[in-house]
Design an enzyme around this catalytic site. Structure first.
Site, PDB file in Angstrom:
ATOM      1  N   GLN A   1       7.566   4.080   6.290  1.00 27.53           N
ATOM      2  CA  GLN A   1       8.525   3.830   5.215  1.00 27.53           C
ATOM      3  C   GLN A   1       9.915   4.086   5.776  1.00 27.53           C
ATOM      4  O   GLN A   1      10.199   5.173   6.281  1.00 27.53           O
ATOM      5  CB  GLN A   1       8.252   4.780   4.030  1.00 27.53           C
ATOM      6  CG  GLN A   1       9.175   4.603   2.837  1.00 27.53           C
ATOM      7  CD  GLN A   1       8.726   3.522   1.851  1.00 27.53           C
ATOM      8  OE1 GLN A   1       7.620   2.989   1.949  1.00 27.53           O
ATOM      9  NE2 GLN A   1       9.577   3.197   0.896  1.00 27.53           N
TER      10      GLN A   1
ATOM     11  N   GLU B   1       9.127   7.603   7.461  1.00 28.28           N
ATOM     12  CA  GLU B   1       7.935   8.326   7.036  1.00 28.28           C
ATOM     13  C   GLU B   1       6.694   7.565   7.474  1.00 28.28           C
ATOM     14  O   GLU B   1       6.361   6.539   6.890  1.00 28.28           O
ATOM     15  CB  GLU B   1       7.946   8.474   5.513  1.00 28.28           C
ATOM     16  CG  GLU B   1       9.216   9.079   4.960  1.00 28.28           C
ATOM     17  CD  GLU B   1       9.457   8.652   3.502  1.00 28.28           C
ATOM     18  OE1 GLU B   1       8.512   8.686   2.697  1.00 28.28           O
ATOM     19  OE2 GLU B   1      10.585   8.258   3.183  1.00 28.28           O
TER      20      GLU B   1
ATOM     21  N   HIS C   1       4.884  11.050  -4.284  1.00 29.43           N
ATOM     22  CA  HIS C   1       4.823  12.156  -3.312  1.00 29.43           C
ATOM     23  C   HIS C   1       3.981  13.341  -3.786  1.00 29.43           C
ATOM     24  O   HIS C   1       4.381  14.505  -3.628  1.00 29.43           O
ATOM     25  CB  HIS C   1       6.237  12.623  -2.975  1.00 29.43           C
ATOM     26  CG  HIS C   1       7.062  11.620  -2.214  1.00 29.43           C
ATOM     27  ND1 HIS C   1       6.514  10.656  -1.397  1.00 29.43           N
ATOM     28  CD2 HIS C   1       8.419  11.442  -2.128  1.00 29.43           C
ATOM     29  CE1 HIS C   1       7.495   9.938  -0.856  1.00 29.43           C
ATOM     30  NE2 HIS C   1       8.656  10.377  -1.280  1.00 29.43           N
TER      31      HIS C   1
ATOM     32  N   HIS D   1       8.920  14.268   5.418  1.00 29.71           N
ATOM     33  CA  HIS D   1      10.039  13.622   4.742  1.00 29.71           C
ATOM     34  C   HIS D   1      11.400  14.099   5.261  1.00 29.71           C
ATOM     35  O   HIS D   1      12.322  14.357   4.475  1.00 29.71           O
ATOM     36  CB  HIS D   1       9.933  13.845   3.237  1.00 29.71           C
ATOM     37  CG  HIS D   1      10.545  12.772   2.406  1.00 29.71           C
ATOM     38  ND1 HIS D   1      11.906  12.615   2.273  1.00 29.71           N
ATOM     39  CD2 HIS D   1       9.989  11.780   1.685  1.00 29.71           C
ATOM     40  CE1 HIS D   1      12.148  11.590   1.480  1.00 29.71           C
ATOM     41  NE2 HIS D   1      10.997  11.058   1.113  1.00 29.71           N
TER      42      HIS D   1
END
Ligand code: BGC
Length: 344
Positions: free
Chosen positions: A282, A309, A104, A178
């Site tokens: 994701q 995500e 990230h 997120h």
């Protein structure tokens, strides 16, 4: 309608908050630290509002956060194996902040910086435009990158996140948001009864350290199959930790805005649909949530929320066979994700 104010201060600089409201009383609160969504109130089937994203009451929580609650993630979301990649024959070393891997965007990812913010209001929507310049070499990435992230709340009950970026040197980019959702309310416990459908028939297989092996595997006859609505909890115990995997979205053309996922929670009646221009999503069931303190005295435990995500595949800079995350000077990075809320 927009209300703005001060959420806190960091190094004598003000962190602003923006409260967006639409005609159906949906409220989204976004802050300039991490360009993060800190609360999202939507009505249930009886019109009662609940905050459906996890987070913290104040800035302190976001400054100390290790879960990436609500934030904008970059320069490259997800894992980069061994925290390095090659571009035009040159090796770039990134910060390793997840074992030997890069996660990230590193230690000071886009979640840990202050963004410049400008609110706007139009006839059927309102929003905030966030801007940030990531400098050449930051966390190891090449090129000065100018990024714009625009949140828009529409009277059609959509929360849109629109990403744009340009660079002065060839680089890699993969931005996402997120947010951790629990459609029953951020403090409602596990998400096992939430039903989810994902517009995907295959996933990128991962190693034990959650980086892709390079293999694409079909979901059919596996716990990963969400081609039709299925409770998140039905097969979760067949997996080590829970879901933490990249689904390849079915698309008729790259970059088209198309259906990615739908989540329904029957008690509240809340439904969230996600559309995206990105090639993958994701699905993460908060496997590493460990009881940490959240908003209003809540404690967030494993599987108390899910993230969806939208992004390119993990570790794309090291997999030339995956859709490219390379951005050239003169080109524009674009990503649009739409969250649509309704009740059933
Ligand atoms: C990843 C998880 C990671 C989490 C950090 C998710 O996007 O898929 O593996 O632990 O972010 O909060």
């Amino acid at each position: 309608m927009i209300k703005k104010g001060i959420f806190g201060t960091i190094n004598d600089k003000e962190v602003e908050f923006f409260l967006l409201k639409n005609k159906s009383s949906i409220e989204a609160k976004i802050i300039s630290y991490g360009a993060a969504l800190v609360s999202l109130k939507t009505p249930d089937k009886n019109g009662k509002l609940a905050d459906i994203v996890l987070g913290y009451d104040g800035l302190e929580g976001y400054l100390n956060d290790t879960c990436y609650h609500g934030c904008t993630v970059g320069r490259v979301a997800n894992r980069i194996s061994n925290a390095k990649f090659m571009l035009d024959g040159k090796e770039y070393k990134l910060t390793a902040n997840n074992g030997s891997n890069h996660l990230h965007g590193g230690n000071i990812g886009f979640n840990r910086v202050l963004w410049e913010a400008r609110p706007f209001e139009e006839k059927d929507c309102c929003g905030v435009i966030f801007k940030y310049q990531s400098s050449d070499g930051q966390e190891g990435y090449p090129g000065n990158l100018d990024i714009t992230v625009t949140y828009t709340l529409t009277n059609d009950n959509e929360l849109k996140i629109d990403y744009n970026a340009v660079t002065d040197k060839k680089t890699v980019i993969n931005l996402t948001n997120h947010s951790y959702f629990n459609l029953a309310g951020h403090d409602s416990g596990d998400i096992y009864s939430h039903q989810i459908q994902i517009n995907s028939e295959s996933i990128t297989e991962t190693d034990a350290d959650l980086t892709p092996t390079g293999k694409i595997i079909p979901v059919k006859n596996t716990p990963y199959d969400f081609t039709k609505l299925k409770p998140m909890g039905r097969d979760i115990n067949k997996l080590d930790m829970g879901y933490d995997i990249n689904y390849i979205l079915k698309k008729s053309s790259p970059m088209e805005l198309s259906f990615a996922a739908k989540v329904c929670e029957s008690q509240s009646g809340r439904v969230m649909e996600i559309l995206t221009s990105e090639p993958a999503i994701q699905f993460y069931t908060g496997n590493f949530l460990n009881g940490s303190a959240g908003k209003n005295g809540a404690s967030y435990k494993k599987h108390n929320a899910f993230c969806l995500e939208t992004q390119h595949y993990p570790d794309s800079p090291n997999h030339p066979e995956f859709p490219s995350v390379v951005l050239n000077p003169g080109d524009v990075y674009r990503h649009l994700t739409v969250h649509k809320f309704s009740v059933k």
